[in-house]
Design an enzyme around this catalytic site. Structure first.
Site, PDB file in Angstrom:
ATOM      1  N   HIS A 114      12.821   4.170   6.860  1.00 28.32           N
ATOM      2  CA  HIS A 114      13.143   4.122   5.517  1.00 28.32           C
ATOM      3  C   HIS A 114      14.495   3.847   5.651  1.00 28.32           C
ATOM      4  CE1 HIS A 114       9.548   6.003   4.811  1.00 28.32           C
ATOM      5  NE2 HIS A 114       9.520   5.709   3.395  1.00 28.32           N
TER       6      HIS A 114
ATOM      7  N   GLU B   8       1.910  -3.810  -1.676  1.00 28.53           N
ATOM      8  CA  GLU B   8       3.172  -5.038  -1.534  1.00 28.53           C
ATOM      9  C   GLU B   8       2.545  -6.223  -1.498  1.00 28.53           C
ATOM     10  OE1 GLU B   8       3.387  -1.860  -0.834  1.00 28.53           O
ATOM     11  OE2 GLU B   8       5.577  -1.231  -1.439  1.00 28.53           O
TER      12      GLU B   8
END
Lengths: 390, 377
Positions: free
Chosen positions: B169, B100
């Site tokens: 998450h 990322e």
């Protein structure tokens, strides 16, 4: 043979008469000189270019002048900082000028450069003016970022300089992104992402290198290895200080960064390589005379002998001075004249920048967005200070 | 009573028709207003809305490209980018490695140069790996460079809780990103929001954080022909009044809009008419619409899925105190996710995320219809 053939690349002052080239000199102003670099290049997974570099008297003189200008600018910034006209951070580049100049000699303004916070000279090399630099350092409205960036955030987008970044290592993925765009738009240009030995260990560098190699991006990573990341010597920060090899599957070249001709040769080589094959790493062996920044004396983690030793043996400006003298392109007094003139230019620019005003208070609220949709923004006390973002 | 709402929103004037619960495919989210007459409007899922928006913007501007994990050959982790690789090729739909920081930085660099990247985070939880680029490289550049370097990038992906995916998450990042000047933060709810706001985001010259919601991807919403047109666009910074009301204002964004609408339905049966505002844009926040509504109803309940402290509701509550204090007849009520990392067990997870009941109770408290009970440990 017109003396005005001297290239005045960095100054915004008009071209003036220079009695530098003697009418009956054995070296013509247009003739090529071949010089050997100080040391041969070392390659990692690549055959290095030849150490014989072609140059001309005009080019050598411009190197001397431009590097002297950069040197003077940085030293002047030191004084300005000490007299509190420059605030915050100020990271000086003196000692490393040959990288900025050698790079420019090999590329065009359509190629892109991005670097970290030691960016004043890179901006100058890209066409920034002295006044823009000093004004920015002093937070005035004529600065290249209108006084809103400061020392670490110089930009000159129209000539391919994308900043000026404060977060160590962030500029490397950004530079690979510039290369991505150049390839996407089929421009046939390359991007140079400059970083230091301290940043060389950043994870995002390897992430960006991996993607660049996968996608064959025309990205050239240039490690300006001045051997110290702030106060930490390279042997204390890096298990492997052979930064040109760190790319593993990406080829690399080790270059004497204090030899402007070596830098030029390597940059030219790297550009040709990157356009065809994707990323390459250049490690420039260089040195900074100042500490990391103006808050760092630079002598607690290295000896004064080391610093003066480099100045005597490897100074990039001295190297070119010796070349100019030995090839009889200029005399000692010619070069002194150039230095005097450069000094004067810097002093004039500082005087001009000092006169310049600070940004208007309304500038607090400009450029937050390109398109603000008329939303409100607030000062510290929103009942007193509010603005509409256009 | 017709559920037609006509609002002038910046460049667009459109009408939204509300249909009965029977038309909802997954969760009931619309109000149960009787359907008097309707033109045969189409229904599309949020997924289809996002996909078509991406498709149309990529078609309209060759500088737009999509980058992220699994966006290409896998057709998108949540199938949002289905078909795009085939249509636009691997130069414009790029599968990235799981890096990322690297690919977000590359995206921002490409935006510096003038391209218009859409960078997908598989969920915004992973954006933390790249957050330096979102904030320091993207959000601040136009300002630091005094306008030289603009960053026309969109960071998009699912945000907030899904179902049973646990603490790492499930976080909602609306408050984190909306904190930063220089960013725009959008939170679509319906298919119309998804289409209009994503198109606006891609066309916008500034960095936009586009917070979707995984659980909404499969939900269907009716859309008019106007919404389906390729020139359709919603203004950034304008909230939508999903349901008009008189007694209490309920603000919400993303999935919570659906919950708020359900709560409004329940409240209406008890004589409380709630006005539900779909924020759509967390930054810029439509303070004007929120305050106008509170000045009308005199009571406010803010609803968000994210953690309560320093959240979106805190900003909205303060904005109302600053601008409409005299109009408040009750303290501002705040419904948010529980102040704990998201647990896995279904019963605990249910307690960690706002439920429709929570919104109903808060609205009743604001209307002085119930006495607040102390929370049990």
């Amino acid at each position: 043979m017109a003396a005005s053939a001297v290239v005045r690349r960095l100054s915004s002052a008009p071209l003036r008469d220079h009695r530098l080239l003697r009418p009956f000199s054995s070296t013509g102003s247009e003739s090529t000189i071949t010089v050997e670099t100080s040391v041969p290049f070392t390659g990692h997974k690549i055959n290095p270019p030849s150490r014989s570099v072609e140059t001309t008297p005009v080019e050598l003189l411009s190197f001397f002048r431009d590097m002297s200008l950069m040197r003077r600018m940085e030293i002047a910034a030191d004084s300005l900082y000490k007299s509190k006209l420059i605030r915050g951070f100020c990271h000086l580049y003196d000692g490393q000028e040959s990288i900025a100049i050698g790079l420019e000699a090999a590329i065009t303004k359509k190629d892109a450069i991005i670097t970290a916070y030691r960016d004043h000279c890179i901006c100058l090399g890209r066409g920034g003016t002295l006044v823009e630099s000093f004004a920015e350092l002093m937070g005035r409205r004529a600065g290249c970022s209108k006084g809103k960036g400061g020392s670490m955030h110089f930009y000159k987008k129209e000539s391919g300089f994308f900043g000026g970044h404060g977060i160590v290592g962030a500029q490397v993925p950004l530079g690979c992104g510039l290369a991505f765009a150049q390839k996407y738009l089929k421009e046939g240009t390359v991007s140079f992402a400059l970083y230091g030995d301290g940043a060389a260990n950043q994870g995002q560098l390897f992430e960006a290198l991996n993607i660049s190699a996968l996608w064959d991006l025309p990205a050239i990573l240039v490690c300006e290895n001045n051997h110290y990341g702030m106060g930490t010597a390279e042997w204390r920060s890096s298990k492997s200080p052979a930064y040109y090899k760190r790319g593993d599957y990406v080829p690399g070249l080790k270059v004497d960064g204090m030899d402007v001709l070596a830098v030029k040769q390597a940059s030219k080589f790297a550009k040709e390589y990157a356009l065809k094959n994707g990323p390459i790493i250049l490690e420039m062996d260089t040195y900074r005379y100042h500490g990391h920044s103006m808050s760092d004396p630079g002598s607690t983690y290295r000896t004064r002998d080391e610093i003066s030793g480099v100045r005597q043996e490897r100074d990039p400006i001295e190297r070119i001075r010796k070349l100019l003298l030995s090839h009889e392109i200029a005399t000692v007094s010619d070069l002194k004249d150039i230095e005097k003139e450069v000094r004067r230019e810097v002093e004039e620019a500082i005087a001009q920048a000092k006169e310049n005003l600070m940004p208007d208070p309304s500038e607090l609220f400009t450029n937050v967005y390109v398109k603000g949709f008329g939303v409100e923004s607030f000062g510290a006390d929103r009942k007193e200070v509010k603005a509409i973002l256009p | 009573m017709l559920g037609i709402v006509r609002r002038k929103v910046g460049c667009e004037v459109f009408s939204a028709m509300k249909f009965s619960l029977a038309l909802r495919k997954v969760l009931p989210t619309g109000s149960a207003l009787p359907m008097n007459y309707s033109t045969a409007t189409k229904e599309i899922t949020v997924r289809e809305a996002l996909n078509s928006a991406l498709d149309e913007e990529m078609s309209a501007d060759p500088k737009v490209f999509l980058m992220g994990e699994e966006v290409g050959e896998y057709q998108g982790a949540y199938k949002i980018s289905k078909g795009l690789l085939e249509k636009y090729g691997p130069d414009r739909v790029l599968d990235t490695p799981i890096t990322e920081a690297g690919f977000a930085g590359i995206g921002v660099g490409a935006a510096y140069y003038g391209l218009r990247p859409v960078v997908e985070f598989m969920t915004f939880n992973f954006s933390l790996q790249a957050i330096d680029h979102i904030i320091n490289s993207a959000a601040k550049s136009n300002y630091m460079s005094a306008g030289q370097i603009s960053v026309p990038i969109v960071f998009r992906g699912p945000n907030g809780a899904a179902a049973g995916v646990g603490a790492q998450h499930s976080q909602c990042f609306a408050a984190w990103y909306a904190h930063v000047p220089g960013l725009k933060v959008l939170t679509p709810y319906s298919a119309e929001d998804a289409r209009g706001l994503l198109k606006a985001a891609i066309r916008d010259p500034d960095p936009v954080v586009f917070l979707e919601n995984e659980l909404l991807y499969g939900e269907s919403f009716p859309v008019s022909a106007e919404v389906l047109d390729s020139s359709f666009c919603l203004p950034i910074g304008k909230a939508k009044i999903e349901r008009e009301g008189k007694h209490v204002t309920i603000t919400a964004y993303s999935k919570m809009v659906g919950y708020a609408l359900q709560a409004a339905e329940i409240l209406s049966k008890e004589g409380i008419s709630a006005e539900v505002i779909n924020l759509r844009s967390i930054r810029p926040l439509d303070r004007a619409t929120i305050n106008a509504s509170v000045r009308k109803t005199n009571r406010l309940v803010t609803v968000e899925e994210g953690f309560p402290q320093h959240g979106v509701g805190a900003e909205i509550g303060m904005s109302v105190v600053e601008e409409s204090f005299e109009y408040l007849d009750a303290p501002v009520e705040r419904i948010a996710g529980a102040d704990v990392p998201m647990p896995y067990a279904a019963n605990l997870e249910r307690m960690a995320v706002p439920q429709v009941d929570n919104i109903v109770h808060a609205a009743k408290r604001a209307c002085y219809r119930s006495v607040p009970l102390a929370a049990t440990a």
